[in-house]
Design a protein around this motif. Sequence first.
Motif, PDB file in Angstrom:
ATOM      1  N   VAL A 134     -38.261  74.526  15.040  1.00 17.04           N
ATOM      2  CA  VAL A 134     -37.419  75.447  15.810  1.00 17.04           C
ATOM      3  C   VAL A 134     -36.701  76.425  14.880  1.00 17.04           C
ATOM      4  CG1 VAL A 134     -35.362  75.598  17.268  1.00 17.04           C
ATOM      5  CG2 VAL A 134     -37.126  73.891  17.767  1.00 17.04           C
ATOM      6  N   LEU A 135     -36.118  75.908  13.808  1.00 15.00           N
ATOM      7  CA  LEU A 135     -35.383  76.769  12.882  1.00 15.00           C
ATOM      8  C   LEU A 135     -36.317  77.739  12.158  1.00 15.00           C
ATOM      9  CD1 LEU A 135     -32.708  74.437  11.233  1.00 15.00           C
ATOM     10  CD2 LEU A 135     -32.356  76.262  12.908  1.00 15.00           C
ATOM     11  N   TYR A 136     -37.476  77.271  11.746  1.00 10.71           N
ATOM     12  CA  TYR A 136     -38.428  78.102  11.019  1.00 10.71           C
ATOM     13  C   TYR A 136     -38.835  79.310  11.866  1.00 10.71           C
ATOM     14  CZ  TYR A 136     -42.479  79.252   8.084  1.00 10.71           C
ATOM     15  OH  TYR A 136     -43.381  79.893   7.262  1.00 10.71           O
ATOM     16  N   SER A 137     -39.220  79.054  13.100  1.00  4.31           N
ATOM     17  CA  SER A 137     -39.621  80.136  13.993  1.00  4.31           C
ATOM     18  C   SER A 137     -38.456  81.073  14.292  1.00  4.31           C
ATOM     19  CB  SER A 137     -40.161  79.540  15.297  1.00  4.31           C
ATOM     20  OG  SER A 137     -40.371  80.552  16.268  1.00  4.31           O
ATOM     21  N   SER A 138     -37.289  80.507  14.561  1.00  2.00           N
ATOM     22  CA  SER A 138     -36.137  81.309  14.982  1.00  2.00           C
ATOM     23  C   SER A 138     -35.558  82.144  13.849  1.00  2.00           C
ATOM     24  CB  SER A 138     -35.049  80.391  15.567  1.00  2.00           C
ATOM     25  OG  SER A 138     -35.557  79.640  16.646  1.00  2.00           O
ATOM     26  N   VAL A 170     -33.803  80.028  19.180  1.00  6.01           N
ATOM     27  CA  VAL A 170     -33.653  78.570  19.173  1.00  6.01           C
ATOM     28  C   VAL A 170     -33.813  78.002  20.577  1.00  6.01           C
ATOM     29  CG1 VAL A 170     -32.008  76.688  18.826  1.00  6.01           C
ATOM     30  CG2 VAL A 170     -32.224  78.480  17.091  1.00  6.01           C
ATOM     31  N   LEU A 171     -33.106  78.592  21.537  1.00  4.61           N
ATOM     32  CA  LEU A 171     -33.159  78.074  22.909  1.00  4.61           C
ATOM     33  C   LEU A 171     -34.539  78.255  23.533  1.00  4.61           C
ATOM     34  CD1 LEU A 171     -29.675  79.265  24.231  1.00  4.61           C
ATOM     35  CD2 LEU A 171     -30.363  76.944  23.590  1.00  4.61           C
ATOM     36  N   PHE A 172     -35.158  79.388  23.288  1.00  7.10           N
ATOM     37  CA  PHE A 172     -36.509  79.606  23.809  1.00  7.10           C
ATOM     38  C   PHE A 172     -37.497  78.609  23.196  1.00  7.10           C
ATOM     39  CE2 PHE A 172     -36.892  84.136  25.743  1.00  7.10           C
ATOM     40  CZ  PHE A 172     -35.814  83.885  26.566  1.00  7.10           C
ATOM     41  N   SER A 173     -37.316  78.309  21.917  1.00  7.02           N
ATOM     42  CA  SER A 173     -38.192  77.330  21.261  1.00  7.02           C
ATOM     43  C   SER A 173     -38.025  75.949  21.897  1.00  7.02           C
ATOM     44  CB  SER A 173     -37.877  77.261  19.765  1.00  7.02           C
ATOM     45  OG  SER A 173     -38.178  78.474  19.121  1.00  7.02           O
ATOM     46  N   ILE A 174     -36.798  75.566  22.137  1.00 10.26           N
ATOM     47  CA  ILE A 174     -36.528  74.259  22.761  1.00 10.26           C
ATOM     48  C   ILE A 174     -37.128  74.206  24.157  1.00 10.26           C
ATOM     49  CG2 ILE A 174     -34.697  72.758  23.660  1.00 10.26           C
ATOM     50  CD1 ILE A 174     -32.958  73.733  21.317  1.00 10.26           C
ATOM     51  N   ILE A 175     -36.977  75.296  24.894  1.00 10.01           N
ATOM     52  CA  ILE A 175     -37.536  75.334  26.260  1.00 10.01           C
ATOM     53  C   ILE A 175     -39.052  75.184  26.219  1.00 10.01           C
ATOM     54  CG2 ILE A 175     -37.908  76.810  28.283  1.00 10.01           C
ATOM     55  CD1 ILE A 175     -35.077  77.967  27.726  1.00 10.01           C
ATOM     56  N   TYR A 176     -39.701  75.843  25.250  1.00  8.41           N
ATOM     57  CA  TYR A 176     -41.156  75.704  25.139  1.00  8.41           C
ATOM     58  C   TYR A 176     -41.546  74.267  24.829  1.00  8.41           C
ATOM     59  CZ  TYR A 176     -45.913  75.960  23.404  1.00  8.41           C
ATOM     60  OH  TYR A 176     -47.247  75.721  23.213  1.00  8.41           O
ATOM     61  N   LEU A 177     -40.839  73.629  23.914  1.00  5.80           N
ATOM     62  CA  LEU A 177     -41.153  72.242  23.564  1.00  5.80           C
ATOM     63  C   LEU A 177     -40.942  71.312  24.749  1.00  5.80           C
ATOM     64  CD1 LEU A 177     -39.605  71.985  19.965  1.00  5.80           C
ATOM     65  CD2 LEU A 177     -41.999  72.326  20.601  1.00  5.80           C
ATOM     66  N   LYS A 178     -39.992  71.639  25.608  1.00  6.81           N
ATOM     67  CA  LYS A 178     -39.702  70.802  26.776  1.00  6.81           C
ATOM     68  C   LYS A 178     -40.695  71.033  27.916  1.00  6.81           C
ATOM     69  CE  LYS A 178     -35.898  68.681  25.410  1.00  6.81           C
ATOM     70  NZ  LYS A 178     -35.798  67.191  25.329  1.00  6.81           N
ATOM     71  N   THR A 179     -41.137  72.270  28.100  1.00  7.03           N
ATOM     72  CA  THR A 179     -41.965  72.603  29.263  1.00  7.03           C
ATOM     73  C   THR A 179     -43.448  72.761  28.942  1.00  7.03           C
ATOM     74  OG1 THR A 179     -41.655  74.999  28.968  1.00  7.03           O
ATOM     75  CG2 THR A 179     -40.018  73.819  30.306  1.00  7.03           C
ATOM     76  N   LYS A 180     -43.785  72.934  27.650  1.00 12.05           N
ATOM     77  CA  LYS A 180     -45.176  73.159  27.214  1.00 12.05           C
ATOM     78  C   LYS A 180     -45.773  74.405  27.854  1.00 12.05           C
ATOM     79  CE  LYS A 180     -45.245  69.192  24.984  1.00 12.05           C
ATOM     80  NZ  LYS A 180     -43.902  68.690  25.302  1.00 12.05           N
ATOM     81  N   SER A 181     -44.913  75.348  28.208  1.00 11.16           N
ATOM     82  CA  SER A 181     -45.369  76.566  28.878  1.00 11.16           C
ATOM     83  C   SER A 181     -44.518  77.753  28.444  1.00 11.16           C
ATOM     84  CB  SER A 181     -45.271  76.404  30.400  1.00 11.16           C
ATOM     85  OG  SER A 181     -45.503  77.638  31.064  1.00 11.16           O
TER      86      SER A 181
END
Length: 210
Positions: A134-138, A170-181
């Motif tokens: 998450v941190l790397y991407s963000s 960060v939040l968008f990354s977390i949402i992707y990891l949670k929803t896989k979409s």
Amino acid sequence: MTKQQLIWISPVLVVAISAITIRVAASFIGVWAWLPWILVYWAIIGGLAIWGGGKESVQRWMRPPEGNWLWSMLAVVLGLSGMTMFISSWQLITPLHIFIPWLILGIINPFLEEWYWRGLMLDMTQTWPSWIRVLYSSIFFSLNHLLGIAVTSIGSRNPIFLINTFVLGVLFSIIYLKTKSLRWLIVGHALADLLGLSVPVFLNLWIPPG
């Protein structure tokens, strides 16, 4: 070097090429340097997303989200954060030469940025600890704005804008990891770009107070 390893280091190249492009363009066309900058940027991240992920990954990114629907709602709510700004300054997009690029950017940019920064980068680093992914991407997502569009856009170099970009990443990354979409992330991203008056900000038609 494997494809996965190339994807790992690709953010460095994306940020570097984007930074060089806007600086060169700015010496010729000033604030309109955002146009060649974003076209080069889109070509790179779009190409990497298709090459690195392939058609199968794009289809998977666009499928309905998994898990709790509240995560998808959060993506939309985050995208609405610029509503106040839009309501007070929407007149800035009324000239046709502003409205058309504003609309095109709001449609295209969310797809390519989400495919690359969230979809591809988080998929290709799935063996890493989640917080590092998450941190790397963000961090690189934010650096691309700081070293790219912020070169010519006064509003884009505002500390609040830069912090917002990082937190959103960060939040968008977390949402992707949670929803896989990425489906609702793209919607939220489009709202953020459109309501945040992206093109007027790029052209310094909107500058934050102070």
